[in-house]
Design an enzyme around this catalytic site. Structure first.
Site, short mmCIF file in Angstrom:
data_model
loop_
_atom_site.label_atom_id
_atom_site.label_comp_id
_atom_site.label_asym_id
_atom_site.label_seq_id
_atom_site.Cartn_x
_atom_site.Cartn_y
_atom_site.Cartn_z
CG ASP A 54 2.81 5.24 5.55
OD1 ASP A 54 2.20 4.29 6.05
OD2 ASP A 54 3.31 6.15 6.22
CG ASP B 263 0.00 0.04 2.53
OD1 ASP B 263 0.59 -1.01 2.85
OD2 ASP B 263 0.14 1.10 3.15
#
Ligand SMILES: [Zn+2]
Length: 266
Positions: free
Chosen positions: A211, A209
């Protein structure tokens, strides 16, 4: 010294077991307490591999409570000379995308209170982690990822946060502003402790992902989203791991990792 032996150690997730053949699971006691779980010993491509899930088999141990010293000592007891430490990680830079791999070359420690040395006296020992990851294994990991045609970043700094919480936007923006690429909760002190024991260590970070402070992606990180992305990409990480295990020479080491203590004592 244990009667069991292994050449290569792997810290990682549960998906690894099915690839090991002739598996035997053993508990290893250490002077530092119990490791996260039993060590699974098996073979990959004719090499003896010791596998230990750093969070425990059922993922019950949070990053800040992992007994890193016991995990590393268990590998040492088995005679392991090389460790592969893959991990899930967040990206701090837009060009490092979910699904990419990063073979990190530096860490920044932002954890606290973790037991992060084997050397508590009376012989005072200062080990240098200036270049904390094994250069020989890093090169082989990059090669393995390229052969699997996976988007791999050949270097990157991982900032290791204490967890178990994720970062605030301000914290994440700070890390990003330093130019650091990757964020994670387990790379410290795991890799450094390997160096203290003269064991080679390489990290392969699987990006799950962006951040929260990475500019174009203001959505907060959720554990659920991280786990979904991890499951989607675990297969390609495993392919890289097995290719890497096949490549790693275990009888000869061309690096200096084993000499970590040579200049560490006065
Ligand atoms: Zn090395």
């Amino acid at each position: 010294m244990s009667k069991y032996r292994a050449d290569i150690g792997v810290f990682g997730g549960t998906g690894f077991y099915e690839f090991l053949t002739n598996v035997e699971e053993i508990w290893i006691e250490t002077p530092y307490g119990a490791p996260s779980d039993k060590v699974a010993l098996g073979e990959v491509g004719g090499k003896r591999v010791a596998f230990l899930p750093r969070h425990g088999k059922d993922h019950r141990i949070p990053p800040h409570l992992i007994n890193y010293r016991a995990n590393l000592w268990a590998m040492k007891e088995l005679g392991v000379s090389r460790i592969i430490g893959p991990c899930a990680a967040g990206s701090l830079q837009p060009h490092i995308k979910p699904g990419d791999l990063v073979v990190t070359d530096q860490f920044v420690n932002r954890t606290w209170g973790r037991k992060d040395t084997f050397y508590e006296g009376p012989i005072v020992t200062h080990v240098s982690p200036a270049d904390p990851y094994c250069p020989e294994m890093r090169a082989l990991a990059i090669e393995a990822a390229k052969e699997e045609k996976i988007n791999v970043h050949e270097r990157g700094t991982v900032v290791v946060i204490q967890g178990p919480r994720f970062s605030t936007r301000a914290e994440s923006q700070e890390y990003r502003s330093h130019g650091w690429e990757v964020i994670n909760m387990t790379q410290y002190p795991e890799g450094y402790l390997a160096r203290e024991l003269g064991i080679c260590y390489v990290n392969i970070a699987l990006i799950t992902d962006y951040d929260v402070g990475t500019l174009e992606h203001p959505e907060p990180v959720s554990h659920e989203a991280v786990m979904i992305a991890f499951k989607q990409n675990i297969e390609k990480l495993q392919k890289v791991l097995f290719r890497l295990i096949e490549k790693v020479p275990v009888d000869e080491r061309a690096c200096q990792c084993a000499d970590a203590l040579k200049s560490a004592r006065g």
